[in-house]
Scaffold this motif. Structure first.
Motif, PDB file in Angstrom:
ATOM      1  N   PRO A  60      37.646  39.753  31.220  1.00 35.19           N
ATOM      2  CA  PRO A  60      37.304  39.324  33.078  1.00 35.19           C
ATOM      3  C   PRO A  60      36.404  40.567  33.946  1.00 35.19           C
ATOM      4  N   GLY A  61      36.068  40.566  35.041  1.00 37.91           N
ATOM      5  CA  GLY A  61      35.417  40.886  36.239  1.00 37.91           C
ATOM      6  C   GLY A  61      36.955  42.114  36.322  1.00 37.91           C
ATOM      7  N   CYS A 121      33.003  42.862  39.339  1.00 30.16           N
ATOM      8  CA  CYS A 121      33.157  42.184  40.120  1.00 30.16           C
ATOM      9  C   CYS A 121      33.528  41.768  41.566  1.00 30.16           C
ATOM     10  N   ARG A 122      34.116  43.023  41.461  1.00 28.46           N
ATOM     11  CA  ARG A 122      34.928  43.025  43.035  1.00 28.46           C
ATOM     12  C   ARG A 122      35.187  44.734  43.631  1.00 28.46           C
ATOM     13  N   ALA A 123      35.160  45.130  44.644  1.00 26.16           N
ATOM     14  CA  ALA A 123      35.323  46.480  45.221  1.00 26.16           C
ATOM     15  C   ALA A 123      36.071  46.724  46.529  1.00 26.16           C
ATOM     16  N   VAL A 371      43.435  37.669  40.161  1.00 24.35           N
ATOM     17  CA  VAL A 371      42.079  37.826  39.754  1.00 24.35           C
ATOM     18  C   VAL A 371      42.340  39.038  38.518  1.00 24.35           C
ATOM     19  N   GLY A 372      41.550  39.173  37.287  1.00 24.23           N
ATOM     20  CA  GLY A 372      41.496  39.725  36.084  1.00 24.23           C
ATOM     21  C   GLY A 372      42.195  39.642  35.492  1.00 24.23           C
ATOM     22  N   PHE A 380      37.326  33.465  38.063  1.00 23.32           N
ATOM     23  CA  PHE A 380      37.086  32.797  37.312  1.00 23.32           C
ATOM     24  C   PHE A 380      36.206  33.990  37.572  1.00 23.32           C
ATOM     25  N   ASP A 381      36.240  35.507  37.138  1.00 21.03           N
ATOM     26  CA  ASP A 381      35.479  36.620  37.264  1.00 21.03           C
ATOM     27  C   ASP A 381      35.021  36.758  35.771  1.00 21.03           C
TER      28      ASP A 381
END
Lengths: 426, 426
Positions: A60-61, A121-123, A371-372, A380-381
């Motif tokens: 996962p991202g 993928c995220r921040a 997420v994750g 879907f990361d």
């Protein structure tokens, strides 16, 4: 293309302490969300486009819960200084330059390109107190395909001239203007988050106004909490009426609760009543092990927070941390947990690799919702990891060992393809 | 070619605390030794071949004072384990395999290739207790052009079957055989060093014999000292007659003095009388900050050792340390010195970048003689560093900042050419 199947060697967190390891599997993306991971591809997905990454590892991202975008271009400089000289030599003079929009554009392009190539993928991102520059950053982020929260910083006291905002009213008005500009831009992947820099640089009047905005607009909040001793002592002097540092945010509705999420970076020195409030309000701790080491802040008691059920993710805290990679944050988190165990609290067991992996993926990812993970229903990361010919060895490695080697040695260079919300970035 | 001139941007240690920074200079190599650094090339050297690296930074080569060659191929695995389970899961089973010469050849080739490509020009290396495999390692090292001390390991007690040697007499006989094989091979760059693993795995009889060998042959010694608490307690039980851990070596002539150099890895927990003996005998401390963190040993008091005038260099301690890079050891040394300052001894000022650079170059290099500087008379060990297009930024950086960025972000990937004793390796 938001409906597809990836064939790969797959690893994700089965729980906060265990990895799910699938030596040969299929991850299915439907409408940007995971439909699950399968050892044999179900008939229902057999006609979807198949991406063959069977020689690679799919995970996962990752999420970076705390990073300062304007500090990216000087990361790694002055890492032998202490917090105050470091701020005065590097951080403050650099942030001052973001009144120059062409400089801001140039610098933020570098940051966003690097973040796009990274394992994140995220921040959750700090900009500066410059409204126009902050909008530039958000537009760059939107173009990248990353999913982020980004914040125009508020600071109306205890900051150098050129950075400090005129007064609370100005800071609030500019924050509202920035939010309405964000809306005009129609950004969907880049969301506004309220970002009071930290208590020492925000007057009560400013915090009051931001709290009202948080409540009226349902905005989330990011800031810093109990990072180092001098800062904690200063907050005590500045806010005699607050029961603790956390309360200095909480009494203005800036500390989570009622569906409004909040992230507090660092939390190295939280006393028990702050810990209780973190837990009660579901506030996220952004654990930034490298920054806490570099700036001589100390080591956050992550094992205790985990045991208490406090929400935790990892942060690079660039440029207090020199490295943008959340893979590096994983290995730093394990490393400092060893020193915490040795030097501070022998009963505090160190973090395992599986736990650090969870913090980097689902732990921090949950700030963004589901997420994750690759469990069905998660966004879907995903990262495709491959070492190529960079880690030759006469040994054979298990799948988990192969992941460990890439995390420790290649860090973000292991990422050969990246998907965020079902969209492939590269 | 041992006579040549390199034009470059040059940095080396002007003193243990200061960098000499020459934005445009000439480093002259004559007969494998430095003839000095010049801002204008003296007429006497004008006819020598000129290597133009003027867009790159030239620094002295680095020295790795402590590394376990057989552990290289599993570096980075199990870094979330503690010392004992890590030894039992990874280190001991792996070392056992070196009775198989074809495996040893394969594994050591990988190690030597990696060391050759790394930022280290010199290293002090542990092999295993297998005589033939240790010779293979030495022959590979000799071919590489690196300058090293390499040691066949002695261990006749407290080790798993398959690793433990039959008895002291056997261990001593094999050590003498190994030394004579080294001589027969006519190795010049690869020197034998006595390598009792550490006190817990060497009987008094073995230490006695090794000490006699050290004296009769004038051999140097490398081992481990005061790495972690359980080990120190064990040594106290095993050697009631020694006044301290260091004395357990010293009473057998294995702790330096009289021109016989010695390196002791770690020295995390040395009491004052051991510190005094380190100083008195000129014994080198191999500071291995990453290993001491990963294996939860603690943080060595490097500032105190520096103030006391104890000799110090850096060690990767692969695979207790996951990274072979001594650039990484520099940044880890700075980082843990910050935590030492915060968590253990507030008066202990953290290491500066210049100090860490000194430890990595001239500090450890001096174990080999005049090594680790470009001052006239030093062996010409040099690294050409260039970031290429890997670190884009809108900022301009000073020469020192450019070096900091490469050390933190590229580590050994910054090395584009390498010279050892005047010979170019790549």
């Amino acid at each position: 293309m938001e409906n597809f199947v990836i064939q790969a060697q797959i690893i994700y967190s089965a729980s906060p302490t265990e990895l799910a390891v699938i030596p040969s599997g299929f991850a299915v993306c439907m409408g940007g969300k995971s439909a699950g991971v399968f050892e044999r591809l179900p008939e229902a997905y057999a006609s979807l486009p198949l991406l063959d990454f069977s020689d690679s590892i799919l995970i996962p991202g990752l999420t970076d819960l705390h990073v300062h975008a304007p500090q990216y271009t000087f990361r790694s400089l002055g890492m032998d200084l202490e917090l105050l000289p470091w701020l005065e030599t590097y951080a403050f003079p650099e942030e001052t330059r973001f009144s120059d929009l062409s400089y801001a554009q140039d610098s933020y392009e570098h940051f966003v390109q690097a973040l796009t190539k990274s394992s994140s993928c995220r921040a959750c991102i700090f900009a500066t107190a410059h409204t126009e520059a902050s909008i530039l950053l958000c537009k760059e982020l939107e173009k990248s395909g990353l999913h982020t929260f980004a914040g125009r910083v508020n600071m109306d006291r205890s900051a150098p001239e050129g950075l400090k905002e005129k007064n609370a009213a100005f800071s609030l008005k500019e924050t509202e203007r920035w939010i309405s500009l964000m809306q005009q831009e129609g950004l969907t992947r880049t969301r506004a988050i309220l970002t009071p820099r930290f208590i020492p640089s925000c007057s009560d009047e400013l915090l009051q106004g931001l709290g009202e905005l948080a409540v009226s607009e349902g905005l989330f909040v990011q800031s810093h909490l109990s990072e180092n001793e001098a800062e904690c002592a200063l907050v005590k002097r500045l806010c005699p009426e607050a029961t603790n540092y956390a309360d200095a945010y909480a009494r203005f509705n800036l500390f989570g609760g009622e569906g409004r999420k909040a992230i507090m970076a660092h939390c190295v020195l939280c006393p028990p009543d702050e810990e209780a409030l973190l837990k009660e309000r579901g506030v996220y701790v952004a654990h930034c092990p490298q920054s806490n080491t570099n700036l001589a802040s100390g080591i956050a008691p992550i094992r205790r927070y985990l045991d208490a059920g406090i929400r935790i993710g990892l942060g690079s805290d660039v440029a207090g941390g020199a490295h943008l990679s959340i893979f590096r944050a994983m290995t730093d988190a394990i490393a400092v947990s060893k020193l915490y165990h040795r030097l501070i609290q022998p009963e505090s067991s160190p973090l395992s690799f599986a736990e650090a992996f969870y913090l980097a993926t689902a732990g921090g990812g949950s700030f963004f919702g589901q997420v994750g993970s690759f469990e069905a229903g998660y966004e879907f990361d995903a990262l495709v990891l491959n070492e190529g010919d960079t880690l030759p060895s006469p040994r054979r490695f298990s799948l988990r060992e192969r992941l460990e080697r890439m995390v420790y040695h290649l860090e973000d260079r292991a990422v050969t393809a990246k998907f965020v919300g079902g969209r492939r970035l590269f």
